[in-house]
Design a protein around this motif. Sequence first.
Motif, PDB file in Angstrom:
ATOM      1  N   UNK A  46      36.263  75.144-130.074  1.00  0.00           N
ATOM      2  CA  UNK A  46      37.619  75.484-129.827  1.00  0.00           C
ATOM      3  C   UNK A  46      37.629  76.831-128.744  1.00  0.00           C
ATOM      4  N   UNK A  47      36.335  77.555-128.763  1.00  0.00           N
ATOM      5  CA  UNK A  47      36.154  78.660-127.868  1.00  0.00           C
ATOM      6  C   UNK A  47      35.608  78.129-126.542  1.00  0.00           C
ATOM      7  N   UNK A  48      35.052  77.128-126.393  1.00  0.00           N
ATOM      8  CA  UNK A  48      34.412  76.562-125.386  1.00  0.00           C
ATOM      9  C   UNK A  48      33.027  77.054-125.443  1.00  0.00           C
ATOM     10  N   UNK A  49      32.279  77.291-126.569  1.00  0.00           N
ATOM     11  CA  UNK A  49      31.026  77.799-126.703  1.00  0.00           C
ATOM     12  C   UNK A  49      30.318  76.379-126.587  1.00  0.00           C
ATOM     13  N   UNK A  50      29.117  76.444-125.880  1.00  0.00           N
ATOM     14  CA  UNK A  50      28.257  75.284-125.722  1.00  0.00           C
ATOM     15  C   UNK A  50      27.019  75.418-126.651  1.00  0.00           C
ATOM     16  N   UNK A  51      27.151  76.282-127.528  1.00  0.00           N
ATOM     17  CA  UNK A  51      25.868  76.493-128.618  1.00  0.00           C
ATOM     18  C   UNK A  51      26.309  77.569-129.740  1.00  0.00           C
ATOM     19  N   UNK A  52      25.508  77.327-130.716  1.00  0.00           N
ATOM     20  CA  UNK A  52      25.749  78.263-131.928  1.00  0.00           C
ATOM     21  C   UNK A  52      24.498  78.456-132.386  1.00  0.00           C
ATOM     22  N   UNK A  53      24.196  79.776-132.764  1.00  0.00           N
ATOM     23  CA  UNK A  53      22.862  80.145-133.511  1.00  0.00           C
ATOM     24  C   UNK A  53      22.911  80.539-134.459  1.00  0.00           C
ATOM     25  N   UNK A  54      21.944  80.702-135.438  1.00  0.00           N
ATOM     26  CA  UNK A  54      21.928  81.237-136.801  1.00  0.00           C
ATOM     27  C   UNK A  54      20.338  81.665-136.827  1.00  0.00           C
ATOM     28  N   UNK A  55      20.618  83.001-137.798  1.00  0.00           N
ATOM     29  CA  UNK A  55      19.143  83.381-138.102  1.00  0.00           C
ATOM     30  C   UNK A  55      18.783  83.395-139.729  1.00  0.00           C
TER      31      UNK A  55
ATOM     32  N   UNK B 114      15.490  77.976-148.518  1.00  0.00           N
ATOM     33  CA  UNK B 114      16.454  77.412-148.626  1.00  0.00           C
ATOM     34  C   UNK B 114      17.436  77.299-147.714  1.00  0.00           C
ATOM     35  N   UNK B 115      17.677  78.428-147.244  1.00  0.00           N
ATOM     36  CA  UNK B 115      18.586  78.551-145.873  1.00  0.00           C
ATOM     37  C   UNK B 115      18.015  77.637-144.777  1.00  0.00           C
ATOM     38  N   UNK B 116      16.589  77.866-144.447  1.00  0.00           N
ATOM     39  CA  UNK B 116      16.117  77.154-143.429  1.00  0.00           C
ATOM     40  C   UNK B 116      16.390  75.488-143.538  1.00  0.00           C
ATOM     41  N   UNK B 117      16.070  75.163-144.738  1.00  0.00           N
ATOM     42  CA  UNK B 117      16.285  73.773-144.964  1.00  0.00           C
ATOM     43  C   UNK B 117      17.711  73.492-145.070  1.00  0.00           C
TER      44      UNK B 117
ATOM     45  N   UNK C  20      21.312  69.789-138.718  1.00  0.00           N
ATOM     46  CA  UNK C  20      21.047  69.603-137.517  1.00  0.00           C
ATOM     47  C   UNK C  20      20.843  70.598-136.472  1.00  0.00           C
ATOM     48  N   UNK C  21      20.510  71.707-137.112  1.00  0.00           N
ATOM     49  CA  UNK C  21      20.202  72.792-136.227  1.00  0.00           C
ATOM     50  C   UNK C  21      18.626  72.680-135.782  1.00  0.00           C
ATOM     51  N   UNK C  22      18.220  73.060-134.710  1.00  0.00           N
ATOM     52  CA  UNK C  22      16.777  73.025-134.468  1.00  0.00           C
ATOM     53  C   UNK C  22      16.234  74.532-134.304  1.00  0.00           C
ATOM     54  N   UNK C  23      14.813  74.740-134.848  1.00  0.00           N
ATOM     55  CA  UNK C  23      14.264  76.112-134.714  1.00  0.00           C
ATOM     56  C   UNK C  23      14.398  76.466-133.295  1.00  0.00           C
ATOM     57  N   UNK C  24      14.618  77.710-133.134  1.00  0.00           N
ATOM     58  CA  UNK C  24      14.823  78.320-131.735  1.00  0.00           C
ATOM     59  C   UNK C  24      14.243  79.657-131.872  1.00  0.00           C
ATOM     60  N   UNK C  25      12.779  79.746-131.917  1.00  0.00           N
ATOM     61  CA  UNK C  25      12.078  80.835-132.257  1.00  0.00           C
ATOM     62  C   UNK C  25      12.603  81.944-131.008  1.00  0.00           C
ATOM     63  N   UNK C  26      12.759  83.311-131.356  1.00  0.00           N
ATOM     64  CA  UNK C  26      13.020  84.536-130.307  1.00  0.00           C
ATOM     65  C   UNK C  26      11.451  84.557-129.472  1.00  0.00           C
TER      66      UNK C  26
END
Length: 150
Positions: free
Chosen positions: A106-115, A122-125, A131-137
């Motif tokens: 709704x805020x026209x974001x094209x991506x969402x990250x989470x760490x 448990x959180x990673x699984x 549907x999140x994919x790993x995105x190492x820094x």
Amino acid sequence: MIRPATPADLSQLCKMVHALAAYHGDTATATVANLQRDLFGPSPWLHALVFQGPRRLQGYAALTQLARVQFGQRGMDLHHLYVCTDARGDGIGKALLAASLDYARSKTASYVTVSTLPGNAIAQAFYLAQGFQPAPVAGLRYAFDLVGKP
């Protein structure tokens, strides 16, 4: 029911923020006044969604804005996602995550990250299953403490 947080939620929300910090071994110093400023002040810094149970809040998600300026992309960081211990396993986390993604859209974001912490399997699984994919820094991250410095 999921809805945006309101000022009336701040006391319960602050308790959940402290519970999440304790879960990660941190000592939270956030106050109701901090949350009031960051969620409802003149320059809101965060957006929070809450899961309203029959008698109390049972979870929350807190998002903050990001950008990939070089690509002209807006994003959101799911900074916190928390479900009260006695309400886990009822789908509240999935519902809060889905509502967070809808809010970002709704805020026209094209991506969402989470760490997650490296050891939080448990959180990673959970995020991988949603549907999140790993995105190492890449590279190093630095910080400058502005408090008490000219």
